[in-house]
Every structure is written in structure tokens, then in C-alpha cells.
Write an enzyme that holds these catalytic residues in place. Structure first.
Site, PDB file in Angstrom:
ATOM      1  CE1 TYR A 165      -3.107  -2.965   0.682  1.00 53.32           C
ATOM      2  CE2 TYR A 165      -4.516  -1.207   1.150  1.00 53.32           C
ATOM      3  CZ  TYR A 165      -4.455  -2.261   0.917  1.00 53.32           C
ATOM      4  OH  TYR A 165      -5.463  -3.226   1.099  1.00 53.32           O
ATOM      5  CE  LYS A 178       2.124 -18.469  -1.780  1.00 51.59           C
ATOM      6  NZ  LYS A 178       1.471 -19.630  -1.840  1.00 51.59           N
ATOM      7  CG  ASP A 232      -1.294 -20.747   0.087  1.00 54.09           C
ATOM      8  OD1 ASP A 232      -0.621 -20.901   1.216  1.00 54.09           O
ATOM      9  OD2 ASP A 232      -0.694 -21.283  -0.830  1.00 54.09           O
ATOM     10  CG  ASP A 273      -7.817  -5.257   2.046  1.00 51.44           C
ATOM     11  OD1 ASP A 273      -8.582  -4.756   2.594  1.00 51.44           O
ATOM     12  OD2 ASP A 273      -7.704  -5.141   0.803  1.00 51.44           O
ATOM     13  CG  ASP A 319     -13.296  -7.707   3.024  1.00 50.72           C
ATOM     14  OD1 ASP A 319     -13.295  -7.125   4.006  1.00 50.72           O
ATOM     15  OD2 ASP A 319     -13.806  -7.348   2.163  1.00 50.72           O
TER      16      ASP A 319
HETATM   17  C1  IPM Z   1     -10.143  -1.668   4.236  1.00 48.02           C
HETATM   18  C2  IPM Z   1     -10.537  -1.142   2.754  1.00 48.02           C
HETATM   19  C3  IPM Z   1      -9.401  -0.294   2.301  1.00 48.02           C
HETATM   20  C4  IPM Z   1      -8.033  -0.917   2.284  1.00 48.02           C
HETATM   21  C5  IPM Z   1      -9.682   0.448   0.702  1.00 48.02           C
HETATM   22  C6  IPM Z   1     -10.942   0.999   1.065  1.00 48.02           C
HETATM   23  C7  IPM Z   1      -8.506   1.205   0.321  1.00 48.02           C
HETATM   24  O1  IPM Z   1     -10.758  -2.225   2.137  1.00 48.02           O
HETATM   25  O2  IPM Z   1      -9.913  -0.777   5.144  1.00 48.02           O
HETATM   26  O3  IPM Z   1      -9.856  -2.967   4.401  1.00 48.02           O
HETATM   27  O4  IPM Z   1      -7.599  -1.872   1.485  1.00 48.02           O
HETATM   28  O5  IPM Z   1      -7.357  -0.974   3.138  1.00 48.02           O
HETATM   29 MG    MG Z   2     -10.604  -4.341   2.933  1.00 43.93          MG
END
Ligand code: IPM
Ligand code: MG
Length: 382
Positions: A154, A204, A236, A260, A264
Site C-alpha cells: 500500500y 508467503k 493460502d 485486508d 473480509d
Molecule cells: C479496508 C479497505 C481499504 C483497504 C480500501 C478502501 C482502500 O478495504 O480498510 O479494508 O484496502 O485498506
Molecule cells: Mg478491506
């Protein structure tokens, strides 16, 4: 650096200065819900708030031409803590645009040194039906994803497209220094001590040089924490285990992009992305606790924005983390979390939390964003 959330320094008459970033889409609605709950907690526990609302994200692009102004980053730095809804939306979605809402997140994370992103995954027994996983797999799930937030892909430079003799090419840079790894992994061990004493470091290492450095540095830190179990796991494999046996994780620490993606995935296990909170912390402290930024892990959900449909619980639970980590109000944090549990136990559900089965869904009280915030606030007032 200590792992203890509750700081000292608050008395009955404390007024906290909070920066509020509603942002875009459902951000405004969920932040309003969290403010109502925080005010209720303040009334019960005897503290108050001074809010400073900042325009950040897409709305700042429309208003000021940038995703966040430097003076607004400074306002966040000067506040006791920052509460953020979500930024972004289809209007600002062109990935090639020079100005994008997400830049605000990186300016805040990088600018305020918020290297540690805590994403707790808790499964409420009331919501087991909302999870796509079999109920028996959800037993005992209590995992903390600790994501490194201010380095890796990032932030690595160069990050750009180029025209080469072979055509277009693009480069991103995955770069970590040992100091960056050490501070987040040390925090992982410290946090594990207050939990089930297990750290899973995810990487990884069979491919990436940065991952091999993560392993080495983690192994160097390990002797300071002989009471904590350490496991190294490839990303993975971690993704697979999260879906097969999520209860096996306690603290999962990993680099920015892996964190990240895995967070999710883990959110789905809990039943809804709308439910999960996060805290982003650095090393700065205020007189009340650790300076930090708090936000739900969901995005701006433009499809349901402005319709009173969004789940405010992720933001309300983020506000609870703020009370605990930044404001030294551990008891109020517990009360907010208990009120959320009670609202769920009393059958209140936003749409995203309803079970798939229609007949079963009909046994719940379906509420909108505002009503959900109100029923939680009511359960704090008692
Ligand atoms: C998160 C989001 C952000 C990230 C995006 C919106 C840039 O997905 O906070 O998890 O990838 O960090
Ligand atoms: Mg995210």
C-alpha cells in the site's frame, strides 16, 4: 507499549474531543447511530463529547478538490480519537483519477502513524443462523486479526504504470523494514497474552523475501514471550483454515494486503460485514489512552445509502473499542458491547443479519439503521 486497553486519566466530568468523519454513502448514517450510542454511554457514565465533523473522502473531493485537506489530518491528530464511517462511491470510482477517496484513508493511516489495525472477529450466538458456515464450525470463534497498516504494497514506492518497449507495464513495491515488522509482531504477542495466548503469523515465506524477513523477526521476538504459542502459516493455507476451522485462530498477525483480504473473509464467518469493528492504533498517547482511528470494516455501500438500511453495529462496536483504547472508559465499552448483545438477543435485526430462511426471518423484528441505534442506546441507558 502496553496491551491493556483501558487507560487512566478520565474523571466524571471529562469531555472528550472527537473528530467525526462520516464520509460517503452509508457512512453518514452509521456514524450518526454511533454518536447516539456514545452520547447515551456518556450520560450513564458521566462524561461528554465535543464533536468536530470533518468532510473527508468523496465529499471532500467535491467540496475541496482533494480527498482530505492537511488541516483535517491535523484536526484528527489533535483530537482524542477519530471515528470514521466509510469513504468512496461510484461517483469517484475511476481508478485512473489523480484524486481518489481512498487517498484520505492512506493520508490518515500514514500521517497519524496508525500501523496497527485490530479487527476482532466475534460470533454472537444469536447470529449463528446468519453465517454461511455450519453452526458446529462457529463454536468458540474468537479471533483478532492484526493487520499491519502503514507499509507493504500500500505504501511501497515505486507504484506506477509505465510504457515500455514491450507495451504497458506496472509496478508495485512490497517493502518492509525489520522495525516495522517488530512493532506489529510485538503487539501481537502482547495482545495474545490478554487472550488465549496463541499467535499465528501469516505470510508467503515460500515465495516472498519480505515474508522470510517477517518469519525471522518473529522468531527473534518469540523468546520474550515463552508463554505464548507461535505458529507460522502460509497465507493460502490460512485462508483455507479460516473457512474450515476458524476457532483455531487467536491472534492472527500479518502484512497489509494479506490482512485486508483475510479480514473480509473472516467477516463473512461472523455473519455480516456490517457487524465488524476495527481500531487503528499507533504509538501516540493522549492523557486518556492511545490515540486511534475507529471505523467499521465495511465500505460506503452506495446501493443502500440514504435508505436507512445499513447496519450501524459495526460502527457502534468500533465506538466501544474507542471507549476502551483511546478514552480510558473500559466500563462504558463493556456496556456498549453488552447493549449490542442484548439488542440482538431481543430479536432486533437489520436486513443483513436476517437468516436466509423466510419463515425463520419472520420471527425477528426487522429494523433500520436509526431504529437499531436507538434500541442499543436504550439498553445502555438502564
Ligand atoms: C479496508 C479497505 C481499504 C483497504 C480500501 C478502501 C482502500 O478495504 O480498510 O479494508 O484496502 O485498506
Ligand atoms: Mg478491506
Amino acid at each position: 507499549m502496553t496491551a491493556a486497553g483501558a487507560g487512566a486519566g478520565a474523571d466524571a466530568s471529562t469531555t472528550y474531543r472527537l473528530a467525526l468523519i462520516p464520509g460517503d454513502g452509508v457512512g453518514t448514517e452509521v456514524v450518526a447511530g454511533a454518536v447516539e450510542v456514545l452520547e447515551a454511554a456518556g450520560r450513564r457514565f458521566g462524561f461528554g463529547f465535543e464533536w468536530q465533523t470533518l468532510l473527508v473522502g468523496g465529499i471532500a473531493i467535491d467540496t475541496y478538490g482533494v480527498a482530505i485537506r492537511p488541516e483535517d489530518v491535523e484536526a484528527c491528530r489533535a483530537a482524542d480519537a477519530v471515528l470514521l464511517g466509510a469513504v468512496g462511491g461510484p461517483r469517484w470510482d475511476n481508478p485512473d483519477a489523480a484524486v481518489r477517496p481512498e487517498q484520505a484513508l492512506f493520508a490518515l493511516r500514514g500521517g497519524l502513524g496508525l500501523f496497527a489495525n485490530l479487527r476482532p472477529i466475534t460470533v454472537y450466538k444469536e447470529l449463528i443462523g446468519a453465517s454461511p458456515l455450519k453452526p458446529e464450525l462457529l463454536e468458540g470463534v474468537d479471533c483478532l486479526i492484526l493487520r499491519e497498516l502503514t507499509s507493504g504494497l500500500y505504501f511501497g514506492r515505486p507504484s506506477e504504470q509505465r510504457i515500455t518497449p514491450e507495451g504497458r507495464a506496472a509496478i508495485d513495491t512490497l517493502w518492509y523494514t525489520e522495525a516495522e515488522i517488530r512493532r506489529i509482531v510485538t503487539l501481537a504477542f502482547e495482545l495474545a497474552r490478554g487472550r488465549r495466548r496463541k499467535v499465528t503469523q501469516v505470510d508467503k515465506a515460500n515465495v516472498l523475501a519480505t515474508s522470510r524477513l517477517w518469519r525471522k523477526v518473529t522468531d527473534e521476538i518469540r523468546p520474550q514471550f515463552p508463554d505464548v504459542e507461535l505458529e507460522h502459516r502460509l497465507v493460502d493455507s490460512a485462508a483455507m483454515i479460516l473457512a474450515k476451522w476458524p476457532a483455531g485462530f487467536d491472534v492472527l498477525v500479518t502484512e497489509n494486503l494479506f490482512g485486508d483480504i483475510l479480514s473480509d473473509e473472516a467477516a463473512v464467518i461472523a455473519g455480516s460485514l456490517g457487524l465488524l469493528p476495527s481500531a487503528s492504533l499507533g504509538t501516540t498517547t493522549t492523557k486518556h489512552g492511545r490515540h486511534g482511528l475507529y471505523e467499521p470494516i465495511h465500505g460506503s455501500a452506495p446501493d443502500i445509502a440514504g435508505k436507512d438500511l445499513a447496519n450501524p453495529l459495526g460502527t457502534i462496536l468500533s465506538a466501544a473499542m474507542m471507549l476502551r483504547w483511546s478514552l480510558g472508559q473500559g466500563e462504558a465499552a463493556d456496556a456498549v458491547e453488552a447493549a449490542v448483545k442484548q439488542a440482538l438477543a431481543d430479536g432486533f435485526r437489520t436486513r443483513d443479519l436476517l437468516p436466509g430462511d423466510k419463515a425463520e426471518a419472520a420471527t425477528f423484528t426487522t429494523v433500520g439503521t436509526r431504529e437499531m441505534a436507538r434500541v442499543v442506546a436504550d439498553r445502555i441507558a438502564i
